[in-house]
Design a protein around this motif. Sequence first.
Motif, mmCIF file in Angstrom:
data_model
loop_
_atom_site.group_PDB
_atom_site.id
_atom_site.type_symbol
_atom_site.label_atom_id
_atom_site.label_comp_id
_atom_site.label_asym_id
_atom_site.label_seq_id
_atom_site.Cartn_x
_atom_site.Cartn_y
_atom_site.Cartn_z
ATOM 1 N N ALA A 481 51.334 26.956 2.024
ATOM 2 C CA ALA A 481 50.526 27.187 3.232
ATOM 3 C C ALA A 481 49.315 28.050 2.905
ATOM 4 C CB ALA A 481 51.386 27.851 4.312
ATOM 5 N N LEU A 482 49.545 29.044 2.027
ATOM 6 C CA LEU A 482 48.456 29.925 1.619
ATOM 7 C C LEU A 482 47.397 29.134 0.846
ATOM 8 C CD1 LEU A 482 47.464 32.842 1.659
ATOM 9 C CD2 LEU A 482 48.725 33.246 -0.456
ATOM 10 N N GLU A 483 47.868 28.218 0.015
ATOM 11 C CA GLU A 483 46.936 27.395 -0.760
ATOM 12 C C GLU A 483 46.123 26.488 0.159
ATOM 13 O OE1 GLU A 483 47.306 23.820 -3.983
ATOM 14 O OE2 GLU A 483 48.507 25.615 -4.335
ATOM 15 N N TRP A 484 46.783 25.891 1.153
ATOM 16 C CA TRP A 484 46.067 25.059 2.118
ATOM 17 C C TRP A 484 44.991 25.875 2.834
ATOM 18 C CZ3 TRP A 484 50.412 21.972 5.145
ATOM 19 C CH2 TRP A 484 50.930 20.994 4.293
ATOM 20 N N THR A 485 45.384 27.069 3.234
ATOM 21 C CA THR A 485 44.444 27.925 3.964
ATOM 22 C C THR A 485 43.228 28.264 3.108
ATOM 23 O OG1 THR A 485 46.356 28.913 5.088
ATOM 24 C CG2 THR A 485 44.251 30.040 5.339
ATOM 25 N N GLU A 486 43.476 28.569 1.827
ATOM 26 C CA GLU A 486 42.370 28.876 0.911
ATOM 27 C C GLU A 486 41.438 27.662 0.782
ATOM 28 O OE1 GLU A 486 41.599 31.628 -0.336
ATOM 29 O OE2 GLU A 486 43.353 32.898 -0.633
ATOM 30 N N ASN A 487 42.044 26.470 0.671
ATOM 31 C CA ASN A 487 41.232 25.261 0.555
ATOM 32 C C ASN A 487 40.406 25.006 1.813
ATOM 33 O OD1 ASN A 487 42.115 24.643 -2.029
ATOM 34 N ND2 ASN A 487 43.824 23.389 -1.319
ATOM 35 N N LEU A 488 41.028 25.250 2.973
ATOM 36 C CA LEU A 488 40.319 25.048 4.227
ATOM 37 C C LEU A 488 39.167 26.043 4.368
ATOM 38 C CD1 LEU A 488 40.121 23.435 6.778
ATOM 39 C CD2 LEU A 488 41.854 24.896 7.836
ATOM 40 N N LEU A 489 39.392 27.288 3.906
ATOM 41 C CA LEU A 489 38.325 28.286 3.926
ATOM 42 C C LEU A 489 37.160 27.838 3.046
ATOM 43 C CD1 LEU A 489 40.119 31.759 3.873
ATOM 44 C CD2 LEU A 489 38.381 31.010 5.492
ATOM 45 N N ASP A 490 37.495 27.297 1.871
ATOM 46 C CA ASP A 490 36.452 26.791 0.975
ATOM 47 C C ASP A 490 35.660 25.674 1.661
ATOM 48 O OD1 ASP A 490 37.272 28.541 -0.938
ATOM 49 O OD2 ASP A 490 38.428 27.074 -2.100
ATOM 50 N N TYR A 491 36.391 24.825 2.389
ATOM 51 C CA TYR A 491 35.750 23.716 3.106
ATOM 52 C C TYR A 491 34.779 24.251 4.167
ATOM 53 C CZ TYR A 491 35.241 20.120 6.689
ATOM 54 O OH TYR A 491 34.732 19.273 7.634
ATOM 55 N N LEU A 492 35.238 25.220 4.938
ATOM 56 C CA LEU A 492 34.402 25.786 6.005
ATOM 57 C C LEU A 492 33.128 26.409 5.445
ATOM 58 C CD1 LEU A 492 36.988 27.475 8.422
ATOM 59 C CD2 LEU A 492 35.900 25.240 8.612
ATOM 60 N N GLU A 493 33.249 27.037 4.262
ATOM 61 C CA GLU A 493 32.086 27.681 3.653
ATOM 62 C C GLU A 493 31.019 26.651 3.269
ATOM 63 O OE1 GLU A 493 31.366 30.681 3.593
ATOM 64 O OE2 GLU A 493 33.258 31.631 4.051
ATOM 65 N N GLN A 494 31.446 25.399 3.059
ATOM 66 C CA GLN A 494 30.505 24.358 2.651
ATOM 67 C C GLN A 494 29.824 23.687 3.842
ATOM 68 O OE1 GLN A 494 32.655 21.624 0.135
ATOM 69 N NE2 GLN A 494 33.442 23.257 -1.173
ATOM 70 N N GLN A 495 30.339 23.943 5.056
ATOM 71 C CA GLN A 495 29.784 23.312 6.247
ATOM 72 C C GLN A 495 28.707 24.195 6.869
ATOM 73 O OE1 GLN A 495 30.969 20.149 6.653
ATOM 74 N NE2 GLN A 495 32.056 20.763 4.792
ATOM 75 N N ASP A 496 27.667 23.571 7.371
ATOM 76 C CA ASP A 496 26.571 24.344 7.954
ATOM 77 C C ASP A 496 26.637 24.454 9.471
ATOM 78 O OD1 ASP A 496 25.986 21.780 8.643
ATOM 79 O OD2 ASP A 496 24.089 21.648 7.548
#
Length: 525
Positions: A481-496
Amino acid sequence: MLGKRKRVVLTIKDKLEIIKKLEEGISFKKLSVVYGIGESTVRDIKKNKERIINYANSSDPTSEVSKRKSMKSSTYEELDRVMIEWFNQQKTDGIPVSGTICAKQAKFFFDALGMEGDFNASSGWLTRFKQRHGIPKAAGKGTKLKGDETAASEFCGNFQEFVERENLQPEQIYGADQTGLFWKCLPSRTLALETEQTTSGYRSSRERIIIMCCANATGLHKLNLCVVGKAKKPRAFKGADLSNLPVTYFSQKSAWIEHSVFRQWFEKYFVPQVQKHLKSKGLLEKAVLLLDFPPAHPHEELLSSDDGRIVVKYLPPNVTSLIQPMSQGVLATVKRYYRAGLLQKYMDEGIDPKMFWKNLTVLDAIYEVSRAWNMVKSSTITKAWRKLFPGSEENSGMNIDEGAILAANLATVLQNTEDCEHADIENIDQWFESPSNDSSCQVLTDSEGAEDQAKPAEQKLSTKTRKTELNPEKHISHKVALEWTENLLDYLEQQDDMLLSDKLVLRRLRTIIRRKQKIQNNKSH
């Protein structure tokens, strides 16, 4: 046959005059005749224009540096730049500077900057440092350098006349100032028992960024923080789009914001945002930005909007501690909120201090300090302008009592938190006020981080294992779950198009998962 021309050695002042006359359109030939030098020398001066101006600006403004005839640089140029910035700031703030203090600070900066070489802050080094920057001998006596109250009073009068003459409203008057933030620090007693802190596993934090706060006199328009780090794109940013960060990020190697970076911030961010804000208020797009004395910034003439309606005004030297708005509690309040938030994050995650340190990144720090800046009340900023505008509120903003309450509350919670039992109100309060380079702020050394990384390979998930565990039909562990959350955070950082609040919610969720993982690990042992 013409006789040989007598060799002329120009002073820094002469070179500055030549630069000014060149900008006025006077020819190389005419200047060579006036100063008795060759045209090639005039061309060399033009070529080295920026270096000459930077050297003159970085020196003590009250010194006789303009009479110097050379710009011999230090063996450690970055250390030299940091030291003169520090010295000028100490003088401006009225803090006594002796030769011994200067030498100790140089040694600290040398270590903190991670510089290599056999540096010795000897009396010879101190003498050469003072000569390079035209620092008078009296400056090393340790005499208290009080703020220049006469200059401050005179400036206040002149500035108020300028504001009235230009018909500027508080919405159109801005102030900005920078400060260093050692972002990776907690109160020393929260990390380990005092006996453990004497071992090689702990040292003072060297993880440093520069933050610059800018807001208008109403406190209602706060520009995004300007953050400057050494790395162009730190590893913690991963695939993040810098334009989506809650701050304006720049990179440079120097310890304080360089002229080129400041000018870029002014032209690309400050001017457009101020114009947009004033337009939304139905006001004329006309403003003034108040800054510290020039050493850290370009000349006034170089900073203005294309139409000349947005300009800067510099405070005179040695008055920052008296009337610089951002130095009247605003920067201190940002740091206090940041440190309180960092401590709360540590307690919320409920994990081992070493693991907390390993997880903490500069990106976390950027979000935390952005949150801290957002928490600063408009009344706190308005109060900071009261010395320039006596009519401003005087009883608003964070005061000493509020700070004491915050420290007391955190100390109480800490004393009931594992690994933090030795924290007390005095320790928290010292940490709030500390410059982050003393014993009240400790972090783990790189060697301890290496020990954590040297754990058995079986503890780390392989790519194949990750893919298997990401199957939603199976039980999802805290780790996955922590890994998913980290990946989702990375995704959000790429969105404008993502809101800051969305990112903060997800970061809060990550903290909760980390705490649950810690609880589960404790039960299994």
